[in-house]
Motif scaffolding. Structure first.
Motif, PDB file in Angstrom:
ATOM      1  N   PHE A   1       0.862  -1.179   0.000  1.00 61.89           N
ATOM      2  CA  PHE A   1       0.000   0.000   0.000  1.00 61.89           C
ATOM      3  C   PHE A   1       0.903   1.235   0.000  1.00 61.89           C
ATOM      4  N   GLU A   2       0.676   2.135  -0.949  1.00 66.20           N
ATOM      5  CA  GLU A   2       1.500   3.335  -1.029  1.00 66.20           C
ATOM      6  C   GLU A   2       0.933   4.421  -0.133  1.00 66.20           C
ATOM      7  N   LEU A   3       1.779   5.029   0.647  1.00 64.75           N
ATOM      8  CA  LEU A   3       1.360   6.090   1.551  1.00 64.75           C
ATOM      9  C   LEU A   3       1.002   7.349   0.768  1.00 64.75           C
ATOM     10  N   PRO A   4       0.019   8.113   1.247  1.00 59.24           N
ATOM     11  CA  PRO A   4      -0.329   9.374   0.570  1.00 59.24           C
ATOM     12  C   PRO A   4       0.804  10.381   0.691  1.00 59.24           C
ATOM     13  N   GLY A   5       0.788  11.395  -0.184  1.00 61.12           N
ATOM     14  CA  GLY A   5       1.872  12.367  -0.226  1.00 61.12           C
ATOM     15  C   GLY A   5       2.002  13.196   1.029  1.00 61.12           C
ATOM     16  N   ASN A   6       0.918  13.337   1.797  1.00 59.31           N
ATOM     17  CA  ASN A   6       0.981  14.168   3.004  1.00 59.31           C
ATOM     18  C   ASN A   6       1.366  13.372   4.251  1.00 59.31           C
ATOM     19  N   ALA A   7       1.749  12.108   4.072  1.00 69.07           N
ATOM     20  CA  ALA A   7       2.216  11.303   5.206  1.00 69.07           C
ATOM     21  C   ALA A   7       3.715  11.547   5.359  1.00 69.07           C
ATOM     22  N   HIS A   8       4.087  12.298   6.392  1.00 69.36           N
ATOM     23  CA  HIS A   8       5.490  12.648   6.564  1.00 69.36           C
ATOM     24  C   HIS A   8       5.872  12.466   8.024  1.00 69.36           C
ATOM     25  N   GLY A   9       7.154  12.597   8.278  1.00 68.71           N
ATOM     26  CA  GLY A   9       7.640  12.434   9.642  1.00 68.71           C
ATOM     27  C   GLY A   9       7.897  10.975   9.973  1.00 68.71           C
ATOM     28  N   SER A  10       8.091  10.702  11.236  1.00 70.18           N
ATOM     29  CA  SER A  10       8.378   9.344  11.699  1.00 70.18           C
ATOM     30  C   SER A  10       7.088   8.541  11.791  1.00 70.18           C
ATOM     31  N   ILE A  11       6.999   7.490  10.999  1.00 70.21           N
ATOM     32  CA  ILE A  11       5.808   6.647  10.972  1.00 70.21           C
ATOM     33  C   ILE A  11       6.141   5.303  11.605  1.00 70.21           C
ATOM     34  N   ARG A  12       5.563   5.058  12.758  1.00 71.22           N
ATOM     35  CA  ARG A  12       5.883   3.834  13.467  1.00 71.22           C
ATOM     36  C   ARG A  12       4.649   2.991  13.800  1.00 71.22           C
ATOM     37  N   GLU A  13       3.497   3.623  13.825  1.00 69.69           N
ATOM     38  CA  GLU A  13       2.291   2.884  14.212  1.00 69.69           C
ATOM     39  C   GLU A  13       1.194   3.055  13.170  1.00 69.69           C
ATOM     40  N   LEU A  14       0.319   2.051  13.137  1.00 72.59           N
ATOM     41  CA  LEU A  14      -0.769   2.010  12.179  1.00 72.59           C
ATOM     42  C   LEU A  14      -2.001   1.457  12.870  1.00 72.59           C
ATOM     43  N   ARG A  15      -3.163   2.047  12.606  1.00 74.33           N
ATOM     44  CA  ARG A  15      -4.418   1.498  13.117  1.00 74.33           C
ATOM     45  C   ARG A  15      -5.136   0.796  11.967  1.00 74.33           C
ATOM     46  N   MET A  16      -5.415  -0.470  12.167  1.00 76.35           N
ATOM     47  CA  MET A  16      -6.053  -1.280  11.137  1.00 76.35           C
ATOM     48  C   MET A  16      -7.474  -1.625  11.563  1.00 76.35           C
ATOM     49  N   THR A  17      -8.433  -1.421  10.657  1.00 74.09           N
ATOM     50  CA  THR A  17      -9.826  -1.783  10.903  1.00 74.09           C
ATOM     51  C   THR A  17     -10.179  -2.967  10.017  1.00 74.09           C
ATOM     52  N   THR A  18     -10.631  -4.049  10.636  1.00 80.78           N
ATOM     53  CA  THR A  18     -10.970  -5.268   9.898  1.00 80.78           C
ATOM     54  C   THR A  18     -12.418  -5.662  10.190  1.00 80.78           C
ATOM     55  N   ILE A  19     -12.915  -6.623   9.411  1.00 77.50           N
ATOM     56  CA  ILE A  19     -14.270  -7.139   9.597  1.00 77.50           C
ATOM     57  C   ILE A  19     -14.182  -8.585  10.065  1.00 77.50           C
ATOM     58  N   ASN A  20     -14.888  -8.893  11.147  1.00 74.82           N
ATOM     59  CA  ASN A  20     -14.831 -10.260  11.681  1.00 74.82           C
ATOM     60  C   ASN A  20     -15.917 -11.141  11.075  1.00 74.82           C
ATOM     61  N   ASP A  21     -16.055 -12.372  11.593  1.00 76.13           N
ATOM     62  CA  ASP A  21     -17.011 -13.340  11.056  1.00 76.13           C
ATOM     63  C   ASP A  21     -18.454 -12.860  11.134  1.00 76.13           C
ATOM     64  N   TYR A  22     -18.729 -11.938  12.035  1.00 78.58           N
ATOM     65  CA  TYR A  22     -20.101 -11.485  12.256  1.00 78.58           C
ATOM     66  C   TYR A  22     -20.404 -10.174  11.532  1.00 78.58           C
ATOM     67  N   GLY A  23     -19.442  -9.691  10.748  1.00 83.99           N
ATOM     68  CA  GLY A  23     -19.645  -8.454  10.012  1.00 83.99           C
ATOM     69  C   GLY A  23     -19.349  -7.207  10.811  1.00 83.99           C
ATOM     70  N   ALA A  24     -18.841  -7.357  12.024  1.00 81.37           N
ATOM     71  CA  ALA A  24     -18.522  -6.200  12.859  1.00 81.37           C
ATOM     72  C   ALA A  24     -17.121  -5.685  12.548  1.00 81.37           C
ATOM     73  N   ARG A  25     -16.935  -4.379  12.700  1.00 82.11           N
ATOM     74  CA  ARG A  25     -15.621  -3.776  12.484  1.00 82.11           C
ATOM     75  C   ARG A  25     -14.806  -3.819  13.775  1.00 82.11           C
ATOM     76  N   VAL A  26     -13.548  -4.222  13.642  1.00 81.70           N
ATOM     77  CA  VAL A  26     -12.650  -4.357  14.787  1.00 81.70           C
ATOM     78  C   VAL A  26     -11.402  -3.533  14.518  1.00 81.70           C
ATOM     79  N   GLU A  27     -11.038  -2.677  15.484  1.00 84.42           N
ATOM     80  CA  GLU A  27      -9.847  -1.846  15.341  1.00 84.42           C
ATOM     81  C   GLU A  27      -8.716  -2.381  16.204  1.00 84.42           C
ATOM     82  N   GLN A  28      -7.496  -2.259  15.684  1.00 81.39           N
ATOM     83  CA  GLN A  28      -6.335  -2.619  16.481  1.00 81.39           C
ATOM     84  C   GLN A  28      -5.127  -1.835  15.995  1.00 81.39           C
ATOM     85  N   ASP A  29      -4.235  -1.501  16.932  1.00 84.42           N
ATOM     86  CA  ASP A  29      -3.013  -0.759  16.603  1.00 84.42           C
ATOM     87  C   ASP A  29      -1.908  -1.743  16.252  1.00 84.42           C
TER      88      ASP A  29
END
Length: 244
Positions: free
Chosen positions: A211-239
């Protein structure tokens, strides 16, 4: 069945009457999980409209243009065609035929199709207008075939995605689990969203995707928040902590 599918998908006469057909049959869920040890799984349909609907259902292997008769997916659905009255439901029973030699060390993904065909429109005089547009609307959701005894669990699969940052502007995701991981959103620690193109949100088992980062993503990038969908169709967030 093939003739019905083709006729419904190619109907295109204009309706100059008082309205337009809309989908009314809804699927009870956003995905189907088929455990290999089960003889069949059930999917609930509900007609939320005020007119009857004709419904055709089938499973495909990933090509949305394949007709029901041409599909090579190893599943059968009963009933394949049904009429659902207003405010009534219909249960689809999906069975694995065993015709395909599916892998037993990881999930396989297919697609459940539900084609909703409304009745012909009626004019104020109670007759169908001479010219009308008949819309058959198809819903298509994922069907995951899950072999028995896979390592780990679907609930923990997102945690097994390994993320690395290379070249300062490219994120690389590697799914080390035996399950599919469906992502809906990626957000950097500074609040910037990483674009996910259509069709790129699902990581198959052992798949690597960038995945290519957008042009305005600058500085030190160390963490990412990912949102996924589980078996029940619910959205789950995790760092997620990125490695380099």
């Amino acid at each position: 069945m093939k003739r019905l599918f083709v006729a419904l998908m190619t109907a295109s006469t204009l309706w100059t009457g008082i309205g337009m057909a809309q989908a009314s049959v809804v699927i009870g869920g956003t995905r189907v999980v088929y455990p290999s040890e089960d003889r069949e799984v059930s999917v609930q349909l509900q007609n939320a409209g005020d007119t009857p609907s004709l419904v055709q259902a089938w499973v495909d292997s990933g090509n949305p243009d394949v007709s029901p008769d041409e599909s090579q997916a190893p599943f059968v659905i009963q009933p394949p065609i049904s009429r659902i009255e207003p405010d009534q439901g219909q249960v689809l029973r999906i069975s694995y035929t065993g015709a395909a030699n599916l892998p037993n060390d990881r999930e396989s993904v297919f697609w459940l199709n539900v084609l909703d065909v409304p009745p012909n429109p009626e004019s104020m005089e109670g007759e169908a207008p001479q010219n009308f547009l008949q819309l058959a609307i198809r819903s298509r959701i994922k069907l995951f075939y899950r072999p028995e005894g896979l390592e780990g669990s679907a609930r923990q699969a997102a945690e097994q995605v390994e993320w690395t940052l290379s070249g300062g502007n490219v994120l690389r995701a590697h799914n080390t689990s035996a399950y599919h991981v469906t992502m809906t959103q990626l957000t950097l620690a500074n609040g910037i969203n990483v674009p996910i193109s259509a069709g790129e949100g699902m990581l198959e088992p052992n798949e690597t995707r960038t995945f290519e980062l957008p042009g305005n993503a600058h500085g030190s990038i160390r963490e990412l928040r990912m949102t996924t969908i589980n078996d029940y169709g619910a959205r789950v967030e995790q760092d997620v902590t990125l490695s380099r």
